[in-house]
Enzyme design. Structure first.
Site, PDB file in Angstrom:
ATOM      1  N   ASN A   1     -19.499  18.405 -37.627  1.00 39.37           N
ATOM      2  CA  ASN A   1     -20.578  19.184 -37.209  1.00 39.37           C
ATOM      3  C   ASN A   1     -21.928  18.158 -38.006  1.00 39.37           C
ATOM      4  OD1 ASN A   1     -19.201  20.851 -35.757  1.00 39.37           O
ATOM      5  ND2 ASN A   1     -19.470  22.552 -36.854  1.00 39.37           N
TER       6      ASN A   1
ATOM      7  N   ASP B   1     -16.000  24.143 -26.024  1.00 41.77           N
ATOM      8  CA  ASP B   1     -15.095  25.232 -26.157  1.00 41.77           C
ATOM      9  C   ASP B   1     -15.170  26.282 -25.267  1.00 41.77           C
ATOM     10  OD1 ASP B   1     -13.847  24.182 -28.279  1.00 41.77           O
ATOM     11  OD2 ASP B   1     -15.568  25.038 -29.658  1.00 41.77           O
TER      12      ASP B   1
ATOM     13  N   ASP C   1     -16.200  29.256 -38.027  1.00 49.99           N
ATOM     14  CA  ASP C   1     -15.117  28.345 -37.851  1.00 49.99           C
ATOM     15  C   ASP C   1     -13.904  28.715 -38.917  1.00 49.99           C
ATOM     16  OD1 ASP C   1     -16.529  26.971 -35.894  1.00 49.99           O
ATOM     17  OD2 ASP C   1     -17.192  25.291 -37.018  1.00 49.99           O
TER      18      ASP C   1
END
Length: 435
Positions: A24, A122, A320
């Site tokens: 990220n 996603d 996450d």
């Protein structure tokens, strides 16, 4: 035909593993090279699909890319082809990659125009781009949506600093607005800004390039616009999601694992959450040592009520890692409520765990209660498919602890976020192969 992992569970793993650079962070940092015509050298880059796609996309737009090694890359954006951004190739390629939205801020700031595809990636519910677009509009950009080809076009004759309060502390939204604001005229103040380590890293990098950002690490950022930025060198932090995954993996498989160079000072509340599941850890300098544990017991709240673990913007617990915590809890002693607030369908993979023999009550799309099996029953291997990056690794951890053979399909989702994960786990003694 996409590949699958075949896993035979039940092995205790042992050894050292080094986390990759943070995915990220990479998507933000690599986009920032567009802000300067000078050379930028970035190290500790993770060799994963999402990041490689972004590097390829930058190369296509005219950035000179010199990959010194798999984890070090030199960029120079001194000759950008703005026409390419309107081409069908750009639309197609950038549409495959959610991270491609991150190049909009730098392009808008430096060239006055940018194009954003409708996001792909996603399957975890809607990921809105509103925060990005509204932020750009507040800085003075005009925004046109072309419904025919699902494309956003942004343009400006010059961005101007302003005060803004974000509707949510979106990490990519904050990063994109910061990158647009560093070259704007005047001062920009962003309140309710995301403040996690990767955003702090972006700010540190931009400041080393000559930007003037203060309040780094807080949710109130002040950015004094400058006219140009220079080159720099930047090294990325280790991926905290991977570190959390390895802590969970060690506990679940009763393994003795040392996580090397874990960037311990940047992990925030993550180690504490795994401690609440009863997992023991020792911090040895910048390494985390996890001893082999026969069992681990979930703590309760002080009044004896059932522990709840929920996600929250940094410095809270990252969404996450909730999938990982959920899997690890299936073999703990005790119960825990997992509350996933940020995304609609991140918990839908629990049906696979239930098929493996886990005791989980899915209350609604956001909440699941896990009743730990306390190792009385091993999970059993099944064939399953991975819906998103984090669920994929959670299922992999479940498979490594299960009895018998598991097959995990759709592992492209895992490769998007974890580099050479099968090789690295095999070195610890896991029985895993790509088929």
């Amino acid at each position: 035909m996409s590949s699958a992992f075949e896993v035979r569970g039940g092995n205790r793993l042992k050894g050292e593993i080094t986390p990759q650079g943070a995915k990220n962070e990479a998507l933000q940092i690599i986009s920032a090279v567009l802000l300067t015509p000078e050379k930028v050298v970035i190290s500790n880059i993770p060799d994963i699909v999402d990041v490689n796609l972004l590097i390829e996309l930058l190369g296509d737009t005219g950035v000179k890319v010199n990959r010194i090694s798999r984890d070090v890359c030199e960029f120079q954006a001194d000759n950008i082809d703005l026409k390419y951004l309107q081409s069908p190739e750009f639309k197609k390629k950038s549409g495959r990659l959610r991270g491609s939205v991150m190049i909009a801020g730098p392009l808008l700031a430096r060239f006055g125009e940018a194009y954003i595809p409708k996001p792909g990636g996603d399957k975890i519910g809607r990921r809105r781009l509103d925060t990005h677009i509204i932020g750009f509009e507040k800085l003075g950009a005009k925004f046109v949506y072309d419904a025919d080809d699902n494309f956003f076009r942004l343009e400006t004759t010059g961005l101007k600093g302003t005060y803004m309060l974000l509707d949510e502390p979106s990490v990519t939204g904050t990063a994109n607005i910061i990158m647009a604001a560093v070259l704007a005229t005047g001062t920009t103040t962003i309140y309710n800004a995301a403040c996690e380590p990767y955003t702090q890293q972006l700010c540190k990098m931009l400041n080393s390039m000559g930007a003037r950002i203060s309040g780094v690490g807080s949710n109130l950022l002040t950015i004094e616009g400058v006219t140009s930025l220079k080159g720099c060198q930047h090294s990325m932090l280790p991926d905290m999601i991977e570190i959390g995954s390895f802590i969970g993996l060690a506990a679940m498989t009763q393994s003795e694992i040392t996580i090397k160079n874990a960037g311990v000072e940047h992990l925030g509340i993550i180690p504490e959450k795994f401690s609440q599941l009863g997992i023991q850890m020792e911090f040895r300098g910048n390494d985390i040592y996890i001893p082999s544990q026969d069992s681990y017991e979930i703590q309760t709240f002080l009044d004896g009520s059932i522990l709840t673990i929920s996600d929250h913007p940094w410095p809270g617990f990252t969404p996450d890692l909730l999938s990982i915590v959920l899997v690890v809890a299936t073999q703990a002693k005790g119960s825990v409520m997992i509350h996933q607030k940020m995304f609609e369908s991140r918990l839908f993979f629990v049906d696979k765990l239930i098929d493996m023999g886990a005791q989980i009550v899915l209350c609604d799309p956001h909440r699941a209660v896990v009743i730990g099996l306390a190792r009385q029953h091993q999970l059993r291997g099944i064939t399953m498919s991975s819906p998103d990056i984090r669920a994929g690794v959670s299922l992999l951890i479940a498979a490594l602890s299960a009895e018998g053979k598991s097959t995990i399909q759709n592992i492209d989702q895992i490769d998007r976020g974890y580099q050479y994960i099968d090789d690295r786990l095999r070195k610890l003694g896991a029985d895993i192969k790509r088929v």
